[in-house]
Scaffold this motif. Sequence first.
Motif, PDB file in Angstrom:
ATOM      1  N   THR A   1     -17.794   4.536 -17.358  1.00 49.20           N
ATOM      2  CA  THR A   1     -17.260   5.205 -18.543  1.00 49.20           C
ATOM      3  C   THR A   1     -18.313   6.183 -19.076  1.00 49.20           C
ATOM      4  O   THR A   1     -19.486   5.823 -19.215  1.00 49.20           O
ATOM      5  CB  THR A   1     -16.895   4.179 -19.625  1.00 49.20           C
ATOM      6  OG1 THR A   1     -15.855   3.339 -19.115  1.00 49.20           O
ATOM      7  CG2 THR A   1     -16.440   4.862 -20.907  1.00 49.20           C
ATOM      8  N   THR A   2     -17.859   7.397 -19.356  1.00 45.40           N
ATOM      9  CA  THR A   2     -18.786   8.458 -19.760  1.00 45.40           C
ATOM     10  C   THR A   2     -18.245   9.189 -20.979  1.00 45.40           C
ATOM     11  O   THR A   2     -17.044   9.479 -21.054  1.00 45.40           O
ATOM     12  CB  THR A   2     -18.999   9.463 -18.616  1.00 45.40           C
ATOM     13  OG1 THR A   2     -19.457   8.761 -17.448  1.00 45.40           O
ATOM     14  CG2 THR A   2     -20.015  10.529 -19.000  1.00 45.40           C
ATOM     15  N   VAL A   3     -19.124   9.482 -21.920  1.00 42.23           N
ATOM     16  CA  VAL A   3     -18.754  10.254 -23.104  1.00 42.23           C
ATOM     17  C   VAL A   3     -19.460  11.607 -23.019  1.00 42.23           C
ATOM     18  O   VAL A   3     -20.688  11.680 -23.083  1.00 42.23           O
ATOM     19  CB  VAL A   3     -19.160   9.528 -24.403  1.00 42.23           C
ATOM     20  CG1 VAL A   3     -18.709  10.342 -25.622  1.00 42.23           C
ATOM     21  CG2 VAL A   3     -18.567   8.127 -24.444  1.00 42.23           C
ATOM     22  N   TYR A   4     -18.669  12.656 -22.827  1.00 44.06           N
ATOM     23  CA  TYR A   4     -19.202  14.015 -22.819  1.00 44.06           C
ATOM     24  C   TYR A   4     -19.038  14.618 -24.214  1.00 44.06           C
ATOM     25  O   TYR A   4     -18.105  14.263 -24.951  1.00 44.06           O
ATOM     26  CB  TYR A   4     -18.449  14.890 -21.818  1.00 44.06           C
ATOM     27  CG  TYR A   4     -18.602  14.486 -20.376  1.00 44.06           C
ATOM     28  CD1 TYR A   4     -19.767  14.776 -19.672  1.00 44.06           C
ATOM     29  CD2 TYR A   4     -17.568  13.812 -19.710  1.00 44.06           C
ATOM     30  CE1 TYR A   4     -19.901  14.405 -18.336  1.00 44.06           C
ATOM     31  CE2 TYR A   4     -17.696  13.442 -18.379  1.00 44.06           C
ATOM     32  CZ  TYR A   4     -18.872  13.745 -17.698  1.00 44.06           C
ATOM     33  OH  TYR A   4     -18.994  13.374 -16.383  1.00 44.06           O
ATOM     34  N   TYR A   5     -19.914  15.534 -24.551  1.00 39.36           N
ATOM     35  CA  TYR A   5     -19.770  16.176 -25.858  1.00 39.36           C
ATOM     36  C   TYR A   5     -20.243  17.616 -25.805  1.00 39.36           C
ATOM     37  O   TYR A   5     -21.090  17.991 -24.984  1.00 39.36           O
ATOM     38  CB  TYR A   5     -20.534  15.404 -26.938  1.00 39.36           C
ATOM     39  CG  TYR A   5     -22.035  15.352 -26.766  1.00 39.36           C
ATOM     40  CD1 TYR A   5     -22.875  16.309 -27.359  1.00 39.36           C
ATOM     41  CD2 TYR A   5     -22.624  14.332 -26.023  1.00 39.36           C
ATOM     42  CE1 TYR A   5     -24.250  16.252 -27.204  1.00 39.36           C
ATOM     43  CE2 TYR A   5     -23.997  14.272 -25.862  1.00 39.36           C
ATOM     44  CZ  TYR A   5     -24.805  15.230 -26.457  1.00 39.36           C
ATOM     45  OH  TYR A   5     -26.167  15.180 -26.298  1.00 39.36           O
ATOM     46  N   ALA A   6     -19.675  18.426 -26.704  1.00 43.66           N
ATOM     47  CA  ALA A   6     -20.073  19.819 -26.843  1.00 43.66           C
ATOM     48  C   ALA A   6     -21.385  19.897 -27.614  1.00 43.66           C
ATOM     49  O   ALA A   6     -21.716  18.988 -28.387  1.00 43.66           O
ATOM     50  CB  ALA A   6     -18.982  20.606 -27.573  1.00 43.66           C
TER      51      ALA A   6
END
Length: 435
Positions: free
Chosen positions: A383-388
């Motif tokens: 599980t991965t959380v990408y962000y700007a």
Amino acid sequence: MKRLLQLTVALVLLGGLVVGALNFDAVKSWAAKHYLRVRFQPAVIAPEDNPDLFAELSKWHNPEENLNLLLIGIDRGSVPGEEGYTRSDVMIVASVNVKAKRAVLVSIPRDTKVTIPGYGTEKINAAHSFKGPAGAVEAVEKLSGLDIHHYAEVDFEAFKNIVDAMGGVPFHLDVTINDPKVGYLEKGDHLLNGQQALILVRSRKLPRGDLDRIEHQKAFLKAVMEKAVSIRDIQALLKILDTAVRYLETTLEPDLIFTLAEALQGMKVEDVEFATIPGTMPEPAPGEPWYFIYDQKGTAELFSNVKKYCSTKTPEERQAELEKQELYQRTGGEAQVDRSLVNLAVLNGVRWEGMAAKVAEKMREKGYKNIKIGNTVHAYEDTTVYYAPGFADAARVVAKDLDPDADFRVVQDQDVAITYDADVILVIGKDYLNP
């Protein structure tokens, strides 16, 4: 000796004047000063060399007031047979306050729409081609409301040669650059060589064009500053200085550089702020040129703060930001994030039907309102959380809300944020078992 070379390198790389002067305790001897005068003198613009420029510059007399330096990057030689003044490719106002030991570097997009006396509506980078350095100074003074005291100009070819002389610059790139005009550079961690650095600082083939290029330039300048203060080998530093002076022209005299350097001892990289004038770049009508339309009110406020406080913010705003950072340290950032304002995308990366919808419902119960769902192209193990950029706090809160006991990957990735048009992108992997 080491520190005088760091100063020169940083200056040539458009903005590091301040940081080069931070570590200057090794150049107080007469020999060091004599060396700087001899090596640096060919780069100095004398009043008789360019009287128009000196007529435009203001005198800096009061050390309690900011010294304002206009830094110009040009692309001389990119057009075969081109002679005379060219359009500037980079414009940065460096404002230094000796007493406060602070500095601000404000970038002005090259496509900024301005009125140039005698030429009408133009992009601000045309001021240099029309009237040379004096024209560039005049245009920037009109836009900023600041008095410009000194000028420095560097050919972009310097980036390539000086970075090579430094042995490369460590840099993390968040987005792949694939620009037919300047080259290819894959996202990820690099030790940038000169040619790669040139690709980074020149490419405009990015989601926001020149605005993203400016962000790359600012990040690169910071990386250069950090590398410059770490160099210990004297011969390497001599090589850097000798390379630098071939491409630099400035009104700064060596003695003034020493004075600034000695006064700014104790200053850190963290004491240098970077900013870009606010504005927008609306799509033009067919056949019309692209312009960056600067926000006059916001720009006036920015330069007012620079002039009064040598900062992008007022003292009250800086104090509020400090309190916010302290709050984050105590709470992990959760108290700062309004979940209802976060644009969240939840993606199914496990191929279990309905997983994204189930997780989205759980996140709504946590207070998130703007949620879109979808599927990844490939399956995810983790599980991965990408962000700007700018949404690191929100990303950490999203990860915590999904499972406070898990250690999910949290990664800044502008490409992913643009693709899914979201601030935070939560990709559910096979390690997540609690929808």
